[in-house]
Design a protein around this motif. Sequence first.
Motif, PDB file in Angstrom:
ATOM      1  N   ASP A  19       0.840  -1.195   0.000  1.00 53.85           N
ATOM      2  CA  ASP A  19       0.000   0.000   0.000  1.00 53.85           C
ATOM      3  C   ASP A  19       0.876   1.246   0.000  1.00 53.85           C
ATOM      4  OD1 ASP A  19      -2.228  -1.592   0.120  1.00 53.85           O
ATOM      5  OD2 ASP A  19      -2.528  -1.364   2.272  1.00 53.85           O
ATOM      6  N   TYR A  20       0.518   2.194  -0.839  1.00 48.72           N
ATOM      7  CA  TYR A  20       1.221   3.471  -0.902  1.00 48.72           C
ATOM      8  C   TYR A  20       0.202   4.602  -0.818  1.00 48.72           C
ATOM      9  CZ  TYR A  20       5.265   0.856  -2.677  1.00 48.72           C
ATOM     10  OH  TYR A  20       6.304  -0.026  -2.824  1.00 48.72           O
ATOM     11  N   VAL A  21       0.664   5.742  -0.325  1.00 54.82           N
ATOM     12  CA  VAL A  21      -0.127   6.967  -0.376  1.00 54.82           C
ATOM     13  C   VAL A  21       0.733   8.027  -1.045  1.00 54.82           C
ATOM     14  CG1 VAL A  21      -1.483   8.662   0.889  1.00 54.82           C
ATOM     15  CG2 VAL A  21      -1.240   6.350   1.805  1.00 54.82           C
ATOM     16  N   ILE A  22       0.171   8.698  -2.030  1.00 48.51           N
ATOM     17  CA  ILE A  22       0.904   9.730  -2.753  1.00 48.51           C
ATOM     18  C   ILE A  22       0.065  11.002  -2.806  1.00 48.51           C
ATOM     19  CG2 ILE A  22       2.140   8.050  -4.175  1.00 48.51           C
ATOM     20  CD1 ILE A  22       0.212   8.792  -6.481  1.00 48.51           C
ATOM     21  N   SER A  23       0.723  12.095  -3.108  1.00 50.98           N
ATOM     22  CA  SER A  23       0.016  13.348  -3.358  1.00 50.98           C
ATOM     23  C   SER A  23      -0.568  13.325  -4.768  1.00 50.98           C
ATOM     24  CB  SER A  23       0.971  14.534  -3.218  1.00 50.98           C
ATOM     25  OG  SER A  23       1.486  14.611  -1.902  1.00 50.98           O
ATOM     26  N   ALA A  24      -1.628  14.076  -4.970  1.00 48.01           N
ATOM     27  CA  ALA A  24      -2.279  14.099  -6.277  1.00 48.01           C
ATOM     28  C   ALA A  24      -1.308  14.530  -7.378  1.00 48.01           C
ATOM     29  CB  ALA A  24      -3.487  15.033  -6.231  1.00 48.01           C
ATOM     30  N   MET A  48     -11.916   4.327 -13.440  1.00 45.71           N
ATOM     31  CA  MET A  48     -13.089   4.673 -12.636  1.00 45.71           C
ATOM     32  C   MET A  48     -12.720   5.319 -11.301  1.00 45.71           C
ATOM     33  SD  MET A  48     -15.435   1.284 -13.312  1.00 45.71           S
ATOM     34  CE  MET A  48     -16.768   1.916 -12.296  1.00 45.71           C
ATOM     35  N   GLN A  49     -11.607   4.878 -10.704  1.00 48.94           N
ATOM     36  CA  GLN A  49     -11.244   5.329  -9.361  1.00 48.94           C
ATOM     37  C   GLN A  49      -9.968   6.166  -9.328  1.00 48.94           C
ATOM     38  OE1 GLN A  49     -13.118   4.530  -6.687  1.00 48.94           O
ATOM     39  NE2 GLN A  49     -14.502   3.096  -7.696  1.00 48.94           N
ATOM     40  N   GLY A  50      -9.398   6.421 -10.497  1.00 50.04           N
ATOM     41  CA  GLY A  50      -8.047   6.961 -10.564  1.00 50.04           C
ATOM     42  C   GLY A  50      -7.833   8.336  -9.981  1.00 50.04           C
ATOM     43  N   ASP A  51      -8.897   9.049  -9.664  1.00 52.68           N
ATOM     44  CA  ASP A  51      -8.715  10.348  -9.025  1.00 52.68           C
ATOM     45  C   ASP A  51      -8.394  10.204  -7.544  1.00 52.68           C
ATOM     46  OD1 ASP A  51     -11.293   9.332  -8.575  1.00 52.68           O
ATOM     47  OD2 ASP A  51     -12.062  11.325  -8.072  1.00 52.68           O
ATOM     48  N   ARG A  52      -8.642   8.999  -6.988  1.00 54.26           N
ATOM     49  CA  ARG A  52      -8.395   8.798  -5.558  1.00 54.26           C
ATOM     50  C   ARG A  52      -7.643   7.515  -5.227  1.00 54.26           C
ATOM     51  NH1 ARG A  52     -14.688   7.791  -3.629  1.00 54.26           N
ATOM     52  NH2 ARG A  52     -15.138   6.036  -5.002  1.00 54.26           N
ATOM     53  N   ARG A  53      -7.539   6.595  -6.218  1.00 52.52           N
ATOM     54  CA  ARG A  53      -6.880   5.323  -5.936  1.00 52.52           C
ATOM     55  C   ARG A  53      -6.458   4.652  -7.239  1.00 52.52           C
ATOM     56  NH1 ARG A  53      -9.836   0.655  -2.238  1.00 52.52           N
ATOM     57  NH2 ARG A  53      -8.088  -0.792  -2.044  1.00 52.52           N
ATOM     58  N   LEU A  54      -5.284   4.015  -7.222  1.00 48.82           N
ATOM     59  CA  LEU A  54      -4.772   3.278  -8.371  1.00 48.82           C
ATOM     60  C   LEU A  54      -4.452   1.854  -7.941  1.00 48.82           C
ATOM     61  CD1 LEU A  54      -2.248   5.976  -9.671  1.00 48.82           C
ATOM     62  CD2 LEU A  54      -4.532   5.511 -10.605  1.00 48.82           C
ATOM     63  N   TYR A  55      -4.533   0.932  -8.903  1.00 42.06           N
ATOM     64  CA  TYR A  55      -4.285  -0.469  -8.589  1.00 42.06           C
ATOM     65  C   TYR A  55      -3.396  -1.088  -9.665  1.00 42.06           C
ATOM     66  CZ  TYR A  55      -5.198  -5.461  -7.973  1.00 42.06           C
ATOM     67  OH  TYR A  55      -5.057  -6.811  -7.809  1.00 42.06           O
ATOM     68  N   ASP A  66      -1.708  -1.176  -4.085  1.00 39.16           N
ATOM     69  CA  ASP A  66      -2.763  -0.174  -3.955  1.00 39.16           C
ATOM     70  C   ASP A  66      -2.100   1.177  -3.733  1.00 39.16           C
ATOM     71  OD1 ASP A  66      -5.371  -1.107  -4.260  1.00 39.16           O
ATOM     72  OD2 ASP A  66      -5.379  -2.045  -2.295  1.00 39.16           O
ATOM     73  N   VAL A  67      -2.469   2.151  -4.524  1.00 42.31           N
ATOM     74  CA  VAL A  67      -1.937   3.501  -4.368  1.00 42.31           C
ATOM     75  C   VAL A  67      -3.098   4.434  -4.045  1.00 42.31           C
ATOM     76  CG1 VAL A  67      -0.647   5.381  -5.436  1.00 42.31           C
ATOM     77  CG2 VAL A  67      -0.106   3.005  -6.041  1.00 42.31           C
ATOM     78  N   PHE A  68      -3.112   4.957  -2.835  1.00 45.78           N
ATOM     79  CA  PHE A  68      -4.130   5.922  -2.429  1.00 45.78           C
ATOM     80  C   PHE A  68      -3.620   7.329  -2.727  1.00 45.78           C
ATOM     81  CE2 PHE A  68      -4.810   2.152   0.104  1.00 45.78           C
ATOM     82  CZ  PHE A  68      -6.189   1.995   0.096  1.00 45.78           C
ATOM     83  N   ILE A  69      -4.509   8.177  -3.179  1.00 44.09           N
ATOM     84  CA  ILE A  69      -4.129   9.528  -3.575  1.00 44.09           C
ATOM     85  C   ILE A  69      -4.693  10.535  -2.575  1.00 44.09           C
ATOM     86  CG2 ILE A  69      -4.274  11.269  -5.393  1.00 44.09           C
ATOM     87  CD1 ILE A  69      -4.553   8.954  -7.395  1.00 44.09           C
ATOM     88  N   ASP A  70      -3.813  11.151  -1.815  1.00 43.47           N
ATOM     89  CA  ASP A  70      -4.132  12.187  -0.826  1.00 43.47           C
ATOM     90  C   ASP A  70      -4.857  11.664   0.414  1.00 43.47           C
ATOM     91  OD1 ASP A  70      -2.909  14.362  -2.022  1.00 43.47           O
ATOM     92  OD2 ASP A  70      -4.698  14.951  -3.140  1.00 43.47           O
ATOM     93  N   VAL A  71      -5.796  10.759   0.231  1.00 44.06           N
ATOM     94  CA  VAL A  71      -6.571  10.255   1.366  1.00 44.06           C
ATOM     95  C   VAL A  71      -6.620   8.732   1.312  1.00 44.06           C
ATOM     96  CG1 VAL A  71      -8.007  12.336   1.420  1.00 44.06           C
ATOM     97  CG2 VAL A  71      -8.814  10.315   0.200  1.00 44.06           C
TER      98      VAL A  71
END
Length: 217
Positions: A19-24, A48-55, A66-71
């Motif tokens: 799991d990763y979290v990145i800035s937008a 579909m989800q790429g504004d907040r999450r990538l897989y 899993d890459v979460f974006i900002d939140v």
Amino acid sequence: MHSPSAHHPPLRRKYGDLDYVISAKDRKAALAFFPSLGYEANERFNLMQGDRRLYFFDGNNGKQVDVFIDVIRMSHVIDLRGRLAHNGPCASPSDLLLSKLQIYEVNRKDLVDLTALVLDHPIATGDDEAIDAAYVARLACADWGLCRTLEINVAKLRHTVDELDVDRDLVRSRLDELWSAVEAQPKPLKWRMRAQVGDRMRWYELPEEVRSPYQPE
């Protein structure tokens, strides 16, 4: 990386996902980076989800990313904007704790990971290498739903600790200290009004999970 105890039994386990979290602002770079390492993008999910999450998935090694974006948006939302610029490759222990405790249907592997995290980190304020009880309490007392899920999962974590050969007294004392801070934090009117409704109305989301099961080593 934050929990040495996770490298040794009974807290060591196999990891099938990262799991990763990145800035937008880093989204475009992530879309190029993981395929360059051999990971295949889930194009439909990312569209579909790429504004907040990538897989991404590595079929050869059975690893998923899993890459979460900002939140981190699971059963609740943990907003990490402004909290990703610190030194080191990992999120803070406080944010790692919240990322798992916020999952309403928390599973065994998450509870094992949480045990290692609490075992290896004291409760303190203003220390990036500790669990910041004031920060956790502030988020919990801004959102009754999050607070309720944390309460349920702390109880589950206590039960898990009882089943593991670890320093149970240390983990219990740190959980006591953490929850005392949550209880002492002033609750706004909105929180108190929602608390009156309680469990009669659902307070959590059930996100689609693509994680691998708990696999002890």
